[in-house]
Design a protein around this motif. Structure first.
Motif, PDB file in Angstrom:
ATOM      1  N   HIS A 126     -12.975   1.042  15.856  1.00 16.14           N
ATOM      2  CA  HIS A 126     -11.875   1.319  16.791  1.00 16.14           C
ATOM      3  C   HIS A 126     -12.413   1.378  18.222  1.00 16.14           C
ATOM      4  O   HIS A 126     -11.779   0.894  19.166  1.00 16.14           O
ATOM      5  CB  HIS A 126     -11.253   2.684  16.484  1.00 16.14           C
ATOM      6  N   GLU A 138      -4.004  -3.814   8.582  1.00 17.88           N
ATOM      7  CA  GLU A 138      -4.894  -2.715   8.994  1.00 17.88           C
ATOM      8  C   GLU A 138      -6.304  -3.213   9.270  1.00 17.88           C
ATOM      9  O   GLU A 138      -6.747  -4.205   8.718  1.00 17.88           O
ATOM     10  CB  GLU A 138      -4.930  -1.625   7.905  1.00 17.88           C
ATOM     11  N   HIS A 148      -7.722  -6.869   1.990  1.00 16.35           N
ATOM     12  CA  HIS A 148      -7.017  -7.377   3.180  1.00 16.35           C
ATOM     13  C   HIS A 148      -7.006  -8.907   3.277  1.00 16.35           C
ATOM     14  O   HIS A 148      -5.961  -9.517   3.497  1.00 16.35           O
ATOM     15  CB  HIS A 148      -7.630  -6.808   4.471  1.00 16.35           C
ATOM     16  N   TYR A 186       1.670  -6.640  -5.491  1.00 15.66           N
ATOM     17  CA  TYR A 186       1.717  -7.141  -4.113  1.00 15.66           C
ATOM     18  C   TYR A 186       2.257  -8.579  -4.058  1.00 15.66           C
ATOM     19  O   TYR A 186       3.025  -8.935  -3.169  1.00 15.66           O
ATOM     20  CB  TYR A 186       0.324  -7.152  -3.476  1.00 15.66           C
ATOM     21  N   GLY A 221      -4.352  -4.151  13.166  1.00 14.62           N
ATOM     22  CA  GLY A 221      -3.928  -2.783  13.453  1.00 14.62           C
ATOM     23  C   GLY A 221      -4.911  -1.950  14.255  1.00 14.62           C
ATOM     24  O   GLY A 221      -5.357  -0.897  13.791  1.00 14.62           O
ATOM     25  N   GLY A 247      -1.528  -2.204   4.304  1.00 13.04           N
ATOM     26  CA  GLY A 247      -2.196  -0.902   4.481  1.00 13.04           C
ATOM     27  C   GLY A 247      -2.995  -0.548   3.243  1.00 13.04           C
ATOM     28  O   GLY A 247      -3.195   0.629   2.937  1.00 13.04           O
ATOM     29  N   THR A 248      -3.439  -1.589   2.536  1.00 12.06           N
ATOM     30  CA  THR A 248      -4.176  -1.388   1.276  1.00 12.06           C
ATOM     31  C   THR A 248      -5.672  -1.209   1.564  1.00 12.06           C
ATOM     32  O   THR A 248      -6.110  -1.307   2.709  1.00 12.06           O
ATOM     33  CB  THR A 248      -3.987  -2.627   0.383  1.00 12.06           C
ATOM     34  N   ALA A 249      -6.444  -1.010   0.501  1.00 13.98           N
ATOM     35  CA  ALA A 249      -7.891  -0.832   0.648  1.00 13.98           C
ATOM     36  C   ALA A 249      -8.489  -2.060   1.349  1.00 13.98           C
ATOM     37  O   ALA A 249      -8.018  -3.189   1.174  1.00 13.98           O
ATOM     38  CB  ALA A 249      -8.521  -0.637  -0.718  1.00 13.98           C
ATOM     39  N   THR A 250      -9.542  -1.834   2.128  1.00 17.77           N
ATOM     40  CA  THR A 250     -10.106  -2.881   2.981  1.00 17.77           C
ATOM     41  C   THR A 250     -10.453  -4.156   2.196  1.00 17.77           C
ATOM     42  O   THR A 250     -10.189  -5.266   2.679  1.00 17.77           O
ATOM     43  CB  THR A 250     -11.365  -2.331   3.681  1.00 17.77           C
ATOM     44  N   ASN A 275      -4.524   0.346  16.379  1.00 12.39           N
ATOM     45  CA  ASN A 275      -3.433   1.180  16.879  1.00 12.39           C
ATOM     46  C   ASN A 275      -3.761   1.879  18.195  1.00 12.39           C
ATOM     47  O   ASN A 275      -2.881   2.149  19.002  1.00 12.39           O
ATOM     48  CB  ASN A 275      -3.054   2.225  15.824  1.00 12.39           C
ATOM     49  N   ARG A 316      -2.663   6.727   2.380  1.00 11.13           N
ATOM     50  CA  ARG A 316      -2.572   7.501   3.620  1.00 11.13           C
ATOM     51  C   ARG A 316      -1.912   6.751   4.767  1.00 11.13           C
ATOM     52  O   ARG A 316      -0.949   7.197   5.362  1.00 11.13           O
ATOM     53  CB  ARG A 316      -4.009   7.826   4.074  1.00 11.13           C
ATOM     54  N   PRO A 327     -10.446  -2.628   8.957  1.00  6.26           N
ATOM     55  CA  PRO A 327     -11.023  -3.875   9.443  1.00  6.26           C
ATOM     56  C   PRO A 327     -10.510  -5.043   8.608  1.00  6.26           C
ATOM     57  O   PRO A 327      -9.968  -4.833   7.519  1.00  6.26           O
ATOM     58  CB  PRO A 327     -12.531  -3.656   9.212  1.00  6.26           C
ATOM     59  N   GLY A 367       0.845  -1.188   0.000  1.00  2.00           N
ATOM     60  CA  GLY A 367       0.000   0.000   0.000  1.00  2.00           C
ATOM     61  C   GLY A 367       0.876   1.231   0.000  1.00  2.00           C
ATOM     62  O   GLY A 367       1.987   1.228   0.563  1.00  2.00           O
ATOM     63  N   ALA A 368       0.379   2.256  -0.677  1.00  3.60           N
ATOM     64  CA  ALA A 368       1.141   3.511  -0.731  1.00  3.60           C
ATOM     65  C   ALA A 368       0.213   4.701  -0.489  1.00  3.60           C
ATOM     66  O   ALA A 368       0.506   5.816  -0.897  1.00  3.60           O
ATOM     67  CB  ALA A 368       1.833   3.640  -2.088  1.00  3.60           C
ATOM     68  N   PRO A 420      -0.086  -1.042  -6.827  1.00  2.77           N
ATOM     69  CA  PRO A 420      -0.253  -0.813  -8.264  1.00  2.77           C
ATOM     70  C   PRO A 420      -0.275   0.670  -8.636  1.00  2.77           C
ATOM     71  O   PRO A 420      -0.140   1.024  -9.817  1.00  2.77           O
ATOM     72  CB  PRO A 420      -1.607  -1.472  -8.588  1.00  2.77           C
TER      73      PRO A 420
HETATM   74  N1  LIG Z   1      -5.731   2.191  11.912  1.00  2.00           N
HETATM   75  C1  LIG Z   1      -6.117   3.382  11.483  1.00  2.00           C
HETATM   76  O1  LIG Z   1      -6.176   4.339  12.240  1.00  2.00           O
HETATM   77  C2  LIG Z   1      -6.458   3.570  10.038  1.00  2.00           C
HETATM   78  C3  LIG Z   1      -6.519   4.854   9.519  1.00  2.00           C
HETATM   79  C4  LIG Z   1      -6.784   4.996   8.161  1.00  2.00           C
HETATM   80  C5  LIG Z   1      -7.011   3.904   7.358  1.00  2.00           C
HETATM   81  N2  LIG Z   1      -6.976   2.663   7.920  1.00  2.00           N
HETATM   82  C6  LIG Z   1      -7.231   1.480   7.088  1.00  2.00           C
HETATM   83  O2  LIG Z   1      -6.145   1.361   6.167  1.00  2.00           O
HETATM   84  C7  LIG Z   1      -6.601   0.907   4.906  1.00  2.00           C
HETATM   85  C8  LIG Z   1      -6.180   1.890   3.825  1.00  2.00           C
HETATM   86  O3  LIG Z   1      -6.745   3.159   4.107  1.00  2.00           O
HETATM   87  P1  LIG Z   1      -6.096   4.514   3.505  1.00  2.00           P
HETATM   88  O4  LIG Z   1      -6.825   5.610   4.160  1.00  2.00           O
HETATM   89  O5  LIG Z   1      -4.626   4.464   3.577  1.00  2.00           O
HETATM   90  O6  LIG Z   1      -6.580   4.391   1.992  1.00  2.00           O
HETATM   91  P2  LIG Z   1      -5.915   4.999   0.685  1.00  2.00           P
HETATM   92  O7  LIG Z   1      -7.010   5.061  -0.315  1.00  2.00           O
HETATM   93  O8  LIG Z   1      -5.171   6.247   0.983  1.00  2.00           O
HETATM   94  O9  LIG Z   1      -4.860   3.901   0.234  1.00  2.00           O
HETATM   95  C9  LIG Z   1      -5.289   2.611  -0.179  1.00  2.00           C
HETATM   96  C10 LIG Z   1      -4.198   1.942  -1.001  1.00  2.00           C
HETATM   97  O10 LIG Z   1      -4.696   0.701  -1.492  1.00  2.00           O
HETATM   98  C11 LIG Z   1      -4.478   0.613  -2.905  1.00  2.00           C
HETATM   99  N3  LIG Z   1      -5.661  -0.019  -3.516  1.00  2.00           N
HETATM  100  C12 LIG Z   1      -6.904   0.485  -3.535  1.00  2.00           C
HETATM  101  N4  LIG Z   1      -7.744  -0.363  -4.179  1.00  2.00           N
HETATM  102  C13 LIG Z   1      -7.004  -1.425  -4.570  1.00  2.00           C
HETATM  103  C14 LIG Z   1      -7.287  -2.638  -5.253  1.00  2.00           C
HETATM  104  N5  LIG Z   1      -8.527  -2.942  -5.662  1.00  2.00           N
HETATM  105  N6  LIG Z   1      -6.280  -3.494  -5.474  1.00  2.00           N
HETATM  106  C15 LIG Z   1      -5.054  -3.207  -5.073  1.00  2.00           C
HETATM  107  N7  LIG Z   1      -4.715  -2.077  -4.401  1.00  2.00           N
HETATM  108  C16 LIG Z   1      -5.680  -1.192  -4.145  1.00  2.00           C
HETATM  109  C17 LIG Z   1      -4.345   2.018  -3.404  1.00  2.00           C
HETATM  110  O11 LIG Z   1      -3.482   2.074  -4.541  1.00  2.00           O
HETATM  111  C18 LIG Z   1      -3.763   2.772  -2.198  1.00  2.00           C
HETATM  112  O12 LIG Z   1      -2.363   2.784  -2.220  1.00  2.00           O
HETATM  113  C19 LIG Z   1      -8.123   0.738   5.050  1.00  2.00           C
HETATM  114  O13 LIG Z   1      -8.420  -0.597   5.319  1.00  2.00           O
HETATM  115  C20 LIG Z   1      -8.471   1.607   6.249  1.00  2.00           C
HETATM  116  O14 LIG Z   1      -9.615   1.128   6.966  1.00  2.00           O
HETATM  117  C21 LIG Z   1      -6.687   2.478   9.218  1.00  2.00           C
END
Ligand SMILES: NC(=O)c1ccc[n+]([C@@H]2O[C@H](COP(=O)([O-])OP(=O)(O)OC[C@H]3O[C@@H](n4cnc5c(N)ncnc54)[C@H](O)[C@@H]3O)[C@@H](O)[C@H]2O)c1
Length: 333
Positions: A174, A92, A75, A54, A119, A69-72, A121, A11, A94, A8-9, A34
């Motif tokens: 959370h 991460e 996971h 990945y 995660g 850390g990718t989209a839910t 956190n 947030r 859920p 994941g790249a 990707p």
């Molecule tokens: N623990 C926390 O406090 C916390 C905070 C924010 C996000 N999260 C979790 O982290 C995860 C990512 O959230 P985010 O805010 O970083 O999202 P984001 O959209 O900023 O990043 C998601 C990443 O997943 C990749 N992605 C998206 N769809 C994809 C697919 N179909 N196939 C492959 N890669 C894909 C994207 O390229 C991107 O790099 C989520 O599950 C979110 O619930 C947790």
């Protein structure tokens, strides 16, 4: 030295990559996603390799552990692939938005004896760690009630909300975990009230922006969670734990503790820390440290996929309570 790949790249992965790069017990081997521009930028920033795939990252012999850390909706697939090839995983929250899929994933992880930390956190936030330590040390006697206030500073963009899974599974998950952690018992009853007080558009996607959740355990311990997607005064995160011989308070954090008194007002203070990335910066760092310790010393994972399943299960029961308008008994998992 634990050799880590960040999948994941976006947030949250940016936070994890920075923390791995700064941790003396870890090395950041690669970042995979990707989304090529983000990978190129992040890998250049941290001087590690960048991959656009990945699966290729998971097959690398020079990677001991992965952070997902990718989209839910990616996971479950990634964590099962990682466990199958023997990598330790920090995934991460859920696990997934679908309880049946999450349940299957947890069964698979446990069958394969996978080393997976979920995660949550906030358990590793220095203040939450101190709350738990105080409870364990008997500072307030037996816990009776936990009150959690959890308000985002601003409503997330509509595109995010559309795919979030709803306020209970996305945001309050959370707080469900924090409730379990601080009560020290499983909630067995859930009641939820919800409204759209911030943006009526949420009705179009069947979601809400303001919720009040009541939880009760079989022994009678209670928790109240009040959550809102908007608080104009800032990111509002407070916890109160009352027990037989006292109360613990965890107040909001600010950039400084200085208070100013002038003719314009007294007790003027710096605003609340802006959002989760700032407020929980220490929690993400500590979470990583606990993960590294658990993997390298072969200790039990401090938060597990089963914790993730319990929190998702509470969110599902909360949705049922909303639909029925009644208290829902939480079936055993
Ligand atoms: N623990 C926390 O406090 C916390 C905070 C924010 C996000 N999260 C979790 O982290 C995860 C990512 O959230 P985010 O805010 O970083 O999202 P984001 O959209 O900023 O990043 C998601 C990443 O997943 C990749 N992605 C998206 N769809 C994809 C697919 N179909 N196939 C492959 N890669 C894909 C994207 O390229 C991107 O790099 C989520 O599950 C979110 O619930 C947790």
């Amino acid at each position: 030295m634990l050799r880590i790949a960040v999948l994941g790249a976006g947030r949250i992965s940016r936070i994890h990559a920075a923390n791995v790069a700064a941790n003396p017990q870890a090395s950041l081997v690669l970042i995979a996603d990707p989304w090529r521009d983000a990978v190129d930028e992040l890998s250049a920033q941290w001087g590690c390799e960048g991959l656009y795939d990945y699966s290729a990252a998971l097959l690398r012999d020079d990677v001991d552990a992965v952070i997902i850390g990718t989209a839910t909706d990616t996971h479950v697939d990634l964590l099962l692939q990682a466990v199958t090839v023997g990598k330790a995983v920090l995934c991460e929250k859920p696990i997934d938005l679908d309880l049946a899929k999450a349940r299957h994933a947890v069964a698979e992880v446990e069958r394969l004896k996978g080393r997976v930390m979920l995660g949550f956190n906030r358990r590793f936030d220095p203040d939450t760690l101190a709350l738990r330590q105080a409870i364990d040390a008997g500072a307030i006697g037996a816990v009776r009630q936990v009150v959690i206030t959890s308000r985002d500073n601003a409503l997330a963009p509509r595109d995010y909300l559309r795919h979030s899974g709803g306020i209970l599974r996305d945001m309050v998950i959370h707080d469900f975990d924090t409730a379990r952690h601080l009560l020290g018992e499983e909630p067995t009853e859930v009641f939820v009230m919800a409204s759209r007080l911030v943006d009526p558009w949420l009705a179009e996607i069947g979601d809400y922006d303001s919720v009040m959740v009541s939880l009760k355990t079989d022994s009678g311990k209670q928790c109240h969670i009040n959550a809102c997607r908007e608080a104009v005064y800032g990111y509002d995160q407070r916890i109160e734990v009352s027990g037989a011989s006292g109360v613990l308070f965890n107040d909001n954090q600010r950039a400084t503790g200085v208070r100013t008194w002038t003719a314009a007002g007294t007790d003027t203070r710096a605003p609340l820390l802006d959002f989760f990335l700032e407020r929980y910066a220490g929690a993400y760092r500590n979470e990583l440290t606990h993960f590294i310790e658990a993997v390298t010393a072969d200790l039990p994972m401090p938060t597990t996929v089963r914790d993730g399943l319990h929190a998702l299960h509470l969110a599902e029961c909360g949705l049922r309570s909303l639909a029925s308008g009644t208290v829902v008994r939480v079936p055993a998992l």
